[in-house]
Motif scaffolding. Structure first.
Motif, short mmCIF file in Angstrom:
data_model
loop_
_atom_site.label_atom_id
_atom_site.label_comp_id
_atom_site.label_asym_id
_atom_site.label_seq_id
_atom_site.Cartn_x
_atom_site.Cartn_y
_atom_site.Cartn_z
N PHE A 6 15.14 27.93 7.89
CA PHE A 6 15.25 27.30 9.20
C PHE A 6 16.69 27.34 9.69
CE2 PHE A 6 15.85 23.68 11.96
CZ PHE A 6 14.78 23.80 12.82
N ALA A 11 15.14 25.40 16.58
CA ALA A 11 14.58 24.08 16.94
C ALA A 11 13.50 24.19 18.00
CB ALA A 11 15.70 23.16 17.42
N ARG A 13 11.07 25.89 17.98
CA ARG A 13 9.76 26.04 17.35
C ARG A 13 9.05 24.70 17.14
NH1 ARG A 13 9.55 31.37 15.44
NH2 ARG A 13 11.57 32.28 14.98
N ASP A 14 9.81 23.58 17.28
CA ASP A 14 9.21 22.27 17.05
C ASP A 14 8.34 21.79 18.21
OD1 ASP A 14 10.46 22.18 14.68
OD2 ASP A 14 12.16 20.98 15.37
N SER A 15 8.43 22.43 19.36
CA SER A 15 7.63 21.99 20.50
C SER A 15 7.09 23.21 21.23
CB SER A 15 8.49 21.15 21.46
OG SER A 15 9.58 21.93 21.87
#
Ligand code: SF4
Length: 245
Positions: A6, A11, A13-15
């Protein structure tokens, strides 16, 4: 092999971009595509659409090319009949196909989604093109949606949804023909309405489902419903085609 650790710039990819911070749907207005690859996709999709719509009417050995009659538990693939007792053959073929899809996705990423998937072909090459034709490119569509209802907006929206319903009806009939066969479909259309109430209900139901999917649900199918779409999170890595995007 490239690192799959990661990174801070991962980041995003989190939403998902189609849902806002409050959890509400963000409606997409994609820019009208153009270019060499899009032209190639268009021609390929014309071929797929022709095969898909002609499929139930084509015969091999006097039998349909493809018929998956679940209610009668009768399956015809490439003019060969399969009964429930032959299911181990279908199971083996399905497992082989699944392994192929997994390996193919690991290497080639979302090529299937972009070029071959019927959901993409119908949405991008049929429904969205009707939308571009009637409502213009992304900025014009956005402006139209924000505008108060006037005559211009009313006829554009009404015509679009009437065409969406007509195409959904065509798709629903074809889908039904793949299940019950083209002869049974013709009987539903030509016999008195009361003779095939079940078939008629299926026709109306499928039309409603296809209309809802292509007019409203759209790309949510890939993120919420499609098992292949959900699996891609674990199948793709930095070395897959387009996986580093
Ligand atoms: S995720 Fe599923 S529905 Fe979406 S384009 Fe790919 S195969 Fe089709």
């Amino acid at each position: 092999m490239a690192s799959t650790q990661f990174k801070p710039d991962d980041a995003y990819r989190d939403s998902i971009s189609t849902v806002d911070a409050a959890g509400k749907r963000v409606w997409l207005y994609p820019k009208k595509p153009a270019g060499r690859l899009y032209r190639a996709r268009k021609w390929l999709s014309y071929g797929f659409l022709a095969v898909l719509f002609a499929g139930p009417w084509l015969r091999l050995n006097g039998l349909p090319l493809l018929m998956l009659n679940l209610p009668a538990q009768k399956f015809i693939i490439l003019g060969q009949i399969f009964w429930p007792q032959d299911f181990f053959i279908l199971l083996l073929a399905t497992l082989t196909f699944l392994v192929f899809i997994i390996l193919f996705t690991v290497v080639y990423g979302r090529v299937f989604c972009g070029w071959v998937c019927p959901q993409t072909i119908f949405l991008e090459m049929v429904f969205r093109r009707i939308e571009y034709w009637l409502e213009g490119d992304a900025p014009q569509q956005k402006a139209l949606d924000r505008r108060e209802l006037d005559w211009d907006k009313l006829w554009r929206k009404t015509t679009k949804h009437v065409l969406f319903l007509a195409v959904s009806f065509l798709i629903a009939n074809t889908f039904l023909a793949y299940i019950i066969g083209s002869d049974a479909l013709v009987a539903i259309v030509t016999d008195p309405l009361t003779a095939h109430l079940g078939g008629l209900a299926a026709m109306v139901g499928f039309t409603g489902v296809f209309y809802a999917v292509f007019a409203r649900f759209r790309e949510q199918v890939c993120t919420i419903v499609c098992p292949y779409g959900r699996l891609q999170g674990v199948l793709l890595d930095q070395d897959s085609l387009g996986g580093g995007l």
